[in-house]
Design a protein around this motif. Sequence first.
Motif, short mmCIF file in Angstrom:
data_model
loop_
_atom_site.label_atom_id
_atom_site.label_comp_id
_atom_site.label_asym_id
_atom_site.label_seq_id
_atom_site.Cartn_x
_atom_site.Cartn_y
_atom_site.Cartn_z
N GLN A 331 51.50 30.10 31.04
CA GLN A 331 50.90 28.83 30.69
C GLN A 331 49.49 28.66 31.28
O GLN A 331 48.93 27.55 31.25
CB GLN A 331 51.80 27.68 31.16
CG GLN A 331 53.16 27.68 30.46
CD GLN A 331 54.05 26.53 30.89
OE1 GLN A 331 53.62 25.59 31.57
NE2 GLN A 331 55.31 26.59 30.50
N SER A 332 48.93 29.74 31.81
CA SER A 332 47.55 29.73 32.33
C SER A 332 47.31 28.55 33.26
O SER A 332 46.37 27.77 33.08
CB SER A 332 46.53 29.71 31.17
OG SER A 332 46.66 30.85 30.37
N LYS A 333 48.13 28.44 34.29
CA LYS A 333 48.05 27.29 35.18
C LYS A 333 46.91 27.38 36.21
O LYS A 333 46.62 26.41 36.90
CB LYS A 333 49.38 27.08 35.90
CG LYS A 333 50.51 26.66 34.96
CD LYS A 333 51.75 26.25 35.72
CE LYS A 333 52.82 25.72 34.78
NZ LYS A 333 53.99 25.18 35.51
N VAL A 334 46.29 28.55 36.32
CA VAL A 334 45.12 28.73 37.18
C VAL A 334 43.92 28.96 36.28
O VAL A 334 43.92 29.86 35.44
CB VAL A 334 45.31 29.91 38.15
CG1 VAL A 334 44.07 30.10 39.01
CG2 VAL A 334 46.54 29.70 39.02
N ASP A 335 42.88 28.15 36.44
CA ASP A 335 41.72 28.26 35.55
C ASP A 335 40.91 29.52 35.81
O ASP A 335 40.30 30.07 34.89
CB ASP A 335 40.81 27.03 35.72
CG ASP A 335 41.36 25.81 34.99
OD1 ASP A 335 42.26 25.97 34.15
OD2 ASP A 335 40.88 24.69 35.28
N GLY A 336 40.86 29.96 37.04
CA GLY A 336 40.06 31.12 37.39
C GLY A 336 40.92 32.33 37.73
O GLY A 336 42.06 32.45 37.29
N PRO A 337 40.40 33.23 38.56
CA PRO A 337 41.13 34.45 38.89
C PRO A 337 42.23 34.22 39.93
O PRO A 337 42.17 33.29 40.74
CB PRO A 337 40.04 35.37 39.44
CG PRO A 337 39.00 34.45 39.98
CD PRO A 337 39.03 33.23 39.09
N ILE A 338 43.20 35.10 39.88
CA ILE A 338 44.26 35.19 40.90
C ILE A 338 44.13 36.57 41.52
O ILE A 338 43.95 37.56 40.80
CB ILE A 338 45.65 35.06 40.26
CG1 ILE A 338 45.79 33.73 39.51
CG2 ILE A 338 46.76 35.21 41.30
CD1 ILE A 338 47.02 33.67 38.61
N PHE A 339 44.17 36.66 42.84
CA PHE A 339 44.26 38.00 43.42
C PHE A 339 45.31 38.03 44.51
O PHE A 339 45.59 37.04 45.17
CB PHE A 339 42.90 38.52 43.91
CG PHE A 339 42.41 38.00 45.23
CD1 PHE A 339 42.87 38.52 46.43
CD2 PHE A 339 41.43 37.01 45.27
CE1 PHE A 339 42.38 38.07 47.65
CE2 PHE A 339 40.95 36.54 46.48
CZ PHE A 339 41.43 37.07 47.68
N ALA A 340 45.91 39.22 44.64
CA ALA A 340 46.97 39.44 45.63
C ALA A 340 46.66 40.70 46.42
O ALA A 340 46.55 41.79 45.85
CB ALA A 340 48.32 39.58 44.93
N THR A 341 46.48 40.55 47.73
CA THR A 341 46.33 41.74 48.56
C THR A 341 47.71 42.33 48.80
O THR A 341 48.71 41.63 48.93
CB THR A 341 45.67 41.42 49.90
OG1 THR A 341 46.51 40.55 50.67
CG2 THR A 341 44.30 40.78 49.71
N HIS A 342 47.77 43.66 48.86
CA HIS A 342 49.04 44.34 49.14
C HIS A 342 48.76 45.66 49.84
O HIS A 342 47.71 46.29 49.63
CB HIS A 342 49.85 44.56 47.87
CG HIS A 342 49.21 45.49 46.87
ND1 HIS A 342 49.57 46.81 46.74
CD2 HIS A 342 48.23 45.28 45.96
CE1 HIS A 342 48.86 47.38 45.79
NE2 HIS A 342 48.02 46.47 45.29
N THR A 343 49.70 46.09 50.67
CA THR A 343 49.51 47.33 51.41
C THR A 343 50.84 47.89 51.90
O THR A 343 51.77 47.14 52.21
CB THR A 343 48.57 47.12 52.63
OG1 THR A 343 48.54 48.32 53.41
CG2 THR A 343 49.04 45.98 53.52
N VAL A 344 50.88 49.21 51.98
CA VAL A 344 52.05 49.87 52.57
C VAL A 344 52.17 49.55 54.05
O VAL A 344 53.22 49.76 54.66
CB VAL A 344 51.97 51.40 52.38
CG1 VAL A 344 52.02 51.76 50.91
CG2 VAL A 344 50.70 51.96 53.03
N ASN A 345 51.10 49.04 54.64
CA ASN A 345 51.12 48.70 56.07
C ASN A 345 51.89 47.42 56.35
O ASN A 345 52.15 47.10 57.51
CB ASN A 345 49.69 48.54 56.59
CG ASN A 345 48.86 49.79 56.41
OD1 ASN A 345 49.36 50.90 56.52
ND2 ASN A 345 47.58 49.62 56.09
N ASP A 346 52.25 46.68 55.31
CA ASP A 346 52.97 45.41 55.49
C ASP A 346 54.46 45.69 55.59
O ASP A 346 55.20 45.65 54.60
CB ASP A 346 52.68 44.44 54.35
CG ASP A 346 53.15 43.03 54.66
OD1 ASP A 346 54.11 42.87 55.44
OD2 ASP A 346 52.56 42.08 54.12
#
Length: 439
Positions: A331-346
Amino acid sequence: MGTIAGLPFFPLEITKDGKLFSAEQKSAIRNAISQTDASKLTDVFVISHGWNNDMADARNLYDGLFNSISALIPKHASLANRKFAIVGVFWPSKKFADSELIPSGGAAGIGDGGADLSSSVVKQKLESLKGTFDVPDAAALDRAKALIDGIENSPAQQKEFVDIIRALVPKTSSDAADGASDKFLSHPAGEVLKTLSVPPMSAPPPSGGGALGLDDPAGGAASLGDFFSGVKAAASRLLNLATYFQMKERAGVIGKALNEMLASMRQLRPDLRIHLIGHSFGARVVTAAVDGPVAVRPASLALLQGAFSHNGFTEKFDGRADGFFRKVISQSKVDGPIFATHTVNDKAVGIAYALASRFSNDQATDFGDENDVFGGLGRNGAVKMKPGEFVKGTLLAETAAYQFAAKKVHNLRADAFISGHSDIEGPQVANAILYAIGG
């Protein structure tokens, strides 16, 4: 109102039952965004901490990240005429030090190394968890403490211990299908400790870490795995998982309350750019706020080592069910970009979901990786999404530029710059946030 690195800072405390702690805090925020003179705000960052933070830990996290952001703003010419403020959410994800009106939360892992966990360590953890759960828990946790001595050789004590702890966990889950809490609650009680008795780590980490080997010094890391074996180590893991599922549900409650606050802000200032940032379970808080009953349409959404399912944005991730936050994308609830950081270190997020997978008999070779049915966002990013809905990327140096696309999820692999679950205050993360907001 205070400041962080020269930016106005407004605290927003929310109780565990989803109530604003202070009407004055709400009024201060509304007054600030209502200004029409030279101090008129163009942008507001709204940030939420995660599990295992008290108020001081959360404030330190906010200070660290926004010091990095503030230092980089002058390097982004497109931000020169924009006026920023910060709203910092504080919610009960750990016992707060000073206020009895904002009750308790999670607990970090505790132990002293070696292959076996002592009775005293497990009893200490049980004591530390009093007040954590939404139901009255002191008497139940005292009874659980009484069962620890001799639990290795008593199937009856093991079953009673499991029954007591699982009774403290919310019986219904907002995202049982992709979060595994349904399997955690339905797994045969007599088999639970056996299932958890094998350690997810074969040896302690080479440096740092807390008693269970996964706490990280930046704060906010919730240790859910260790290198101990046996029934008492399994009991400790059970406590970690129970607390994890409780905090997961609470984060959703906090997110709904935040949705109401954001709706109030949006009503006052339809033109205001709102940028949501969440760390750990705070990523769940802000995403739940976006997905709440009122459309708040943030201009960007930054999920820093998020502690929710990597299937959260996916359509029919198992062939039948959508991820819990699928509507944020569809439903495009965010007008701009979404980013998610992820790492094997977590390790905190990675092992949490690997342990949950054990209850579905899914023994992934690489615990918590992207092939694990119950992997975490902070470990793997958003998985199984449709082409055109996501972009694979990397967290870059603070001098590098991004080409973020609106309404898409950008998975930023962060192995080079994020060393653990709470290592999210550096300039590389700050730079990604500034490009996401239009820098």
